[in-house]
Design an enzyme around this catalytic site. Structure first.
Site, PDB file in Angstrom:
ATOM      1  N   GLY A   8       0.831  -1.206   0.000  1.00 30.06           N
ATOM      2  CA  GLY A   8       0.000   0.000   0.000  1.00 30.06           C
ATOM      3  C   GLY A   8       0.862   1.251   0.000  1.00 30.06           C
ATOM      4  N   GLY A  11      -0.546   4.799  -0.981  1.00 35.35           N
ATOM      5  CA  GLY A  11      -1.728   5.305  -0.292  1.00 35.35           C
ATOM      6  C   GLY A  11      -1.421   6.481   0.630  1.00 35.35           C
ATOM      7  CD  GLN A  12      -4.555   9.529   5.054  1.00 36.37           C
ATOM      8  OE1 GLN A  12      -5.114   8.494   5.417  1.00 36.37           O
ATOM      9  NE2 GLN A  12      -4.731  10.681   5.662  1.00 36.37           N
ATOM     10  CB  ILE A  35      -2.834  -2.572  -6.400  1.00 32.48           C
ATOM     11  CG1 ILE A  35      -3.420  -1.220  -5.984  1.00 32.48           C
ATOM     12  CG2 ILE A  35      -2.814  -3.549  -5.243  1.00 32.48           C
ATOM     13  CD1 ILE A  35      -4.887  -1.281  -5.606  1.00 32.48           C
ATOM     14  CE1 TYR A 143     -10.478   1.553   8.208  1.00 30.54           C
ATOM     15  CE2 TYR A 143     -11.259   2.526  10.250  1.00 30.54           C
ATOM     16  CZ  TYR A 143     -10.266   2.361   9.313  1.00 30.54           C
ATOM     17  OH  TYR A 143      -9.056   2.990   9.479  1.00 30.54           O
ATOM     18  CE  LYS A 147      -7.854  -0.581   9.954  1.00 32.08           C
ATOM     19  NZ  LYS A 147      -6.634  -1.009   9.227  1.00 32.08           N
TER      20      LYS A 147
HETATM   21  N1  SER Z   1      -9.317   7.842   9.207  1.00 31.92           N
HETATM   22  C1  SER Z   1     -10.082   6.638   9.306  1.00 31.92           C
HETATM   23  C2  SER Z   1     -11.429   6.829   8.743  1.00 31.92           C
HETATM   24  O1  SER Z   1     -11.956   7.899   8.890  1.00 31.92           O
HETATM   25  C3  SER Z   1     -10.204   6.200  10.736  1.00 31.92           C
HETATM   26  O2  SER Z   1      -9.078   5.484  11.130  1.00 31.92           O
HETATM   27  O3  SER Z   1     -11.987   5.922   8.215  1.00 31.92           O
END
Ligand code: SER
Length: 317
Positions: A8, A11-12, A35, A143, A147
């Site tokens: 990744g 990514g950010q 990717i 999400y 996690k």
């Molecule tokens: N920055 C993430 C989100 O807003 C949270 O970990 O999904």
């Protein structure tokens, strides 16, 4: 750590972490895994090795790990919270099936593994203020579910197989390099772009909604510091609460107004983002990270705001 793979890497977090790791461990020792469709560009591309490395493809991970004698993997592949709600199966495939691929390769090739957790791993039953390290984790988002599973699987691989897994629970991350995509905390990045462009900001999160946030340089430092920490001192592993600031939209707006007195904001609350934000804590307590590996942030809201506005103004000129 001698040879590192960042999955990744465009990514950010990955785009900045890869460059930071190259600065510490040497350009040739940090492989940017990406990717198709998200190829590295510019300095990231020019400064060191890059390989296609889709986290959902175990053989691709193994090939890169073998080719470069990798001994540490930063596994940053993930969908953020809002986009994950729209694509829950893909979120699971990337977040958990992908993590299992990483952990299996790590087990077989003796790699350390860092996989971020998040404030999203908490839910509405979690104590909201000064959320402790060890507390209720019953998230309502996919999400968050992924996690919590990340934390448990990572601990499982450590306890059962001795894989050196470590992680932090990131707050909303604010940076001026690669924008986030599809997160609940993205507003705290977008607001700076509006301020620098001289536009009114339309805020999707309601006044009075507090969430933990962090400036990217502190977040990158946390990754490196935790992975370098003496394992003898680590009571926890996956994942550590870390915190540096907590604010609501009014707070960040006021911080920007100090430097941009004409800046304006209005609210147009996004129901999905708001419901996710309402289920997350207001502020985490990070005493375990401070005690076990000397975590200490550098930036507060004011110093971050000053730096964000300066850097973005230079970039968007
Ligand atoms: N920055 C993430 C989100 O807003 C949270 O970990 O999904």
């Amino acid at each position: 750590m001698k040879n590192i793979l960042v999955i990744g890497a465009t990514g950010q977090i990955g785009s900045e972490l890869t460059m930071k790791l190259r600065g510490i461990y040497g350009n040739d020792h940090v492989v940017a895994g990406y990717i198709v469709g998200a190829e590295p560009k510019g300095e990231l591309k020019e400064s060191g090795p890059a390989e296609i490395c889709d986290v959902t493809d175990a053989s691709a991970i193994e090939r890169v790990v073998t080719k470069y004698s990798i001994d540490a993997i930063y596994n940053l592949a993930a969908l953020l919270s809002v986009v994950a709600e729209h694509k829950p199966l893909l979120a699971w495939k990337i977040g958990i099936d992908g993590l299992l691929n990483v952990l299996e390769v790590a087990r077989q090739h003796q790699c350390a593994v860092f996989t971020p957790s998040s404030i999203g791993s908490f839910g509405p039953e979690t104590p909201r203020d000064h959320t402790p390290q060890d507390t209720v984790q019953r998230p309502r988002t996919i999400y968050g579910v992924s996690k919590v599973t990340t934390e448990l699987l990572s601990d499982y691989y450590h306890n059962k197989y001795g894989v050196d897994t470590r992680s932090v629970r990131f707050p909303g991350l604010i940076s001026n390099v690669t924008p986030p995509g599809g997160g609940t905390t993205d507003y705290a990045v977008d607001i700076y772009y509006s301020a620098v462009r001289g536009e009114k900001f339309v805020c999707p999160i309601g006044a009075g909604t507090y969430m933990d946030m962090m400036y990217m340089p502190d977040a990158l430092h946390a990754c490196v510091q935790l992975m370098e920490a003496d394992p003898e001192r680590l009571i926890h592993r996956n994942g550590f609460n870390i915190a540096s600031m907590s604010f609501d939209p009014e707070g960040i707006f006021a911080a920007i107004k100090k430097y941009k007195p004409d800046f304006e904001m209005e609210y147009k609350v996004d129901p999905l983002k708001q419901s996710i934000a309402d289920s997350w804590p207001n502020s985490l307590e990070d005493i375990c990270a401070r005690q076990e590996w000397d975590w200490k942030p550098t930036y507060d809201l004011d110093s971050m705001t000053k730096d964000m506005l300066e850097k973005l103004a230079a970039r968007l000129k």
